[in-house]
Design a protein around this motif. Structure first.
Motif, PDB file in Angstrom:
ATOM      1  N   GLU A   5      -8.932   8.289 -11.196  1.00 27.83           N
ATOM      2  CA  GLU A   5      -8.509   6.928 -10.862  1.00 27.83           C
ATOM      3  C   GLU A   5      -7.352   6.916  -9.864  1.00 27.83           C
ATOM      4  OE1 GLU A   5      -7.029   2.842 -13.047  1.00 27.83           O
ATOM      5  OE2 GLU A   5      -8.127   4.319 -14.220  1.00 27.83           O
ATOM      6  N   ALA A   6      -6.491   7.918  -9.922  1.00 26.74           N
ATOM      7  CA  ALA A   6      -5.380   7.985  -8.964  1.00 26.74           C
ATOM      8  C   ALA A   6      -5.915   8.222  -7.557  1.00 26.74           C
ATOM      9  CB  ALA A   6      -4.402   9.085  -9.362  1.00 26.74           C
ATOM     10  N   TYR A   7      -6.931   9.074  -7.432  1.00 20.99           N
ATOM     11  CA  TYR A   7      -7.546   9.286  -6.117  1.00 20.99           C
ATOM     12  C   TYR A   7      -8.249   8.018  -5.639  1.00 20.99           C
ATOM     13  CZ  TYR A   7      -6.635  14.276  -6.502  1.00 20.99           C
ATOM     14  OH  TYR A   7      -6.015  15.502  -6.607  1.00 20.99           O
ATOM     15  N   HIS A   8      -8.942   7.352  -6.578  1.00 21.90           N
ATOM     16  CA  HIS A   8      -9.611   6.099  -6.217  1.00 21.90           C
ATOM     17  C   HIS A   8      -8.595   5.068  -5.712  1.00 21.90           C
ATOM     18  CE1 HIS A   8     -12.179   2.569  -6.307  1.00 21.90           C
ATOM     19  NE2 HIS A   8     -11.137   1.980  -6.865  1.00 21.90           N
ATOM     20  N   ASN A   9      -7.521   4.883  -6.465  1.00 20.35           N
ATOM     21  CA  ASN A   9      -6.519   3.885  -6.081  1.00 20.35           C
ATOM     22  C   ASN A   9      -5.842   4.232  -4.766  1.00 20.35           C
ATOM     23  OD1 ASN A   9      -7.060   2.318  -8.319  1.00 20.35           O
ATOM     24  ND2 ASN A   9      -5.404   3.180  -9.542  1.00 20.35           N
ATOM     25  N   ARG A  10      -5.585   5.511  -4.556  1.00 17.83           N
ATOM     26  CA  ARG A  10      -4.983   5.903  -3.281  1.00 17.83           C
ATOM     27  C   ARG A  10      -5.961   5.658  -2.134  1.00 17.83           C
ATOM     28  NH1 ARG A  10      -2.521  11.873  -2.533  1.00 17.83           N
ATOM     29  NH2 ARG A  10      -4.721  12.370  -2.226  1.00 17.83           N
ATOM     30  N   GLY A  11      -7.252   5.918  -2.387  1.00 14.85           N
ATOM     31  CA  GLY A  11      -8.272   5.613  -1.388  1.00 14.85           C
ATOM     32  C   GLY A  11      -8.318   4.122  -1.076  1.00 14.85           C
ATOM     33  N   ALA A  12      -8.207   3.303  -2.102  1.00 13.20           N
ATOM     34  CA  ALA A  12      -8.198   1.852  -1.889  1.00 13.20           C
ATOM     35  C   ALA A  12      -6.987   1.435  -1.057  1.00 13.20           C
ATOM     36  CB  ALA A  12      -8.215   1.124  -3.229  1.00 13.20           C
ATOM     37  N   TYR A  18       0.801  -1.223   0.000  1.00 14.81           N
ATOM     38  CA  TYR A  18       0.000   0.000   0.000  1.00 14.81           C
ATOM     39  C   TYR A  18       0.833   1.272   0.000  1.00 14.81           C
ATOM     40  CZ  TYR A  18      -3.577  -3.421   1.077  1.00 14.81           C
ATOM     41  OH  TYR A  18      -4.402  -4.515   1.033  1.00 14.81           O
ATOM     42  N   SER A  19       1.925   1.295   0.717  1.00 12.53           N
ATOM     43  CA  SER A  19       2.758   2.502   0.744  1.00 12.53           C
ATOM     44  C   SER A  19       3.320   2.817  -0.636  1.00 12.53           C
ATOM     45  CB  SER A  19       3.894   2.351   1.754  1.00 12.53           C
ATOM     46  OG  SER A  19       3.375   2.265   3.059  1.00 12.53           O
ATOM     47  N   LEU A  20       3.721   1.777  -1.361  1.00 12.58           N
ATOM     48  CA  LEU A  20       4.235   1.983  -2.717  1.00 12.58           C
ATOM     49  C   LEU A  20       3.121   2.438  -3.661  1.00 12.58           C
ATOM     50  CD1 LEU A  20       6.639  -1.087  -2.977  1.00 12.58           C
ATOM     51  CD2 LEU A  20       7.267   1.323  -2.687  1.00 12.58           C
ATOM     52  N   ALA A  21       1.928   1.884  -3.485  1.00 15.68           N
ATOM     53  CA  ALA A  21       0.785   2.308  -4.302  1.00 15.68           C
ATOM     54  C   ALA A  21       0.479   3.782  -4.055  1.00 15.68           C
ATOM     55  CB  ALA A  21      -0.430   1.446  -4.000  1.00 15.68           C
TER      56      ALA A  21
END
Length: 112
Positions: free
Chosen positions: A30-37, A11-14
């Protein structure tokens, strides 16, 4: 690459990759979505909700972002908010995991 890190539980790398993507393109939902995930995976639910909010602001038809936010609310035991996002997710034509719905129903009843 952030997606690969997400699926690998890194997760930290993501988050680092999402931060770079957001810096390059601040309107990339999508970057905000992925960071939220990733924040959801780390148990940082308030940060996850904030990112899902931004993803939804940028793309109001993102069923996955509503679903991710529903999960974050569920983990915070904010079941009414979780239900609202489940309904939005379904309204956008996305199938919600039956196990998640079962757990949400069960925990909602326990709270009341």
């Amino acid at each position: 690459r952030a997606n690969a890190y997400l699926f690998a539980g890194k997760y930290s790398l993501a988050i680092a990759d999402c931060n770079k993507a957001i810096k390059l393109k601040p309107d990339y939902s999508e970057a905000y979505h992925n960071r939220g995930a990733a924040y959801n995976g780390m148990g940082k639910y308030d940060k996850a909700i904030s990112d899902f909010n931004k993803a939804i602001e940028l793309n109001p038809k993102s069923a996955m972002s509503f679903y991710g936010r529903a999960a974050a609310y569920f983990y915070k035991a904010e079941y009414n908010e979780s239900w609202a996002d489940v309904y939005k997710t379904q309204g956008l034509g996305f199938d919600v995991d039956p196990k998640f719905l079962e757990d949400l129903k069960k925990h909602s009843k326990l709270k009341n």
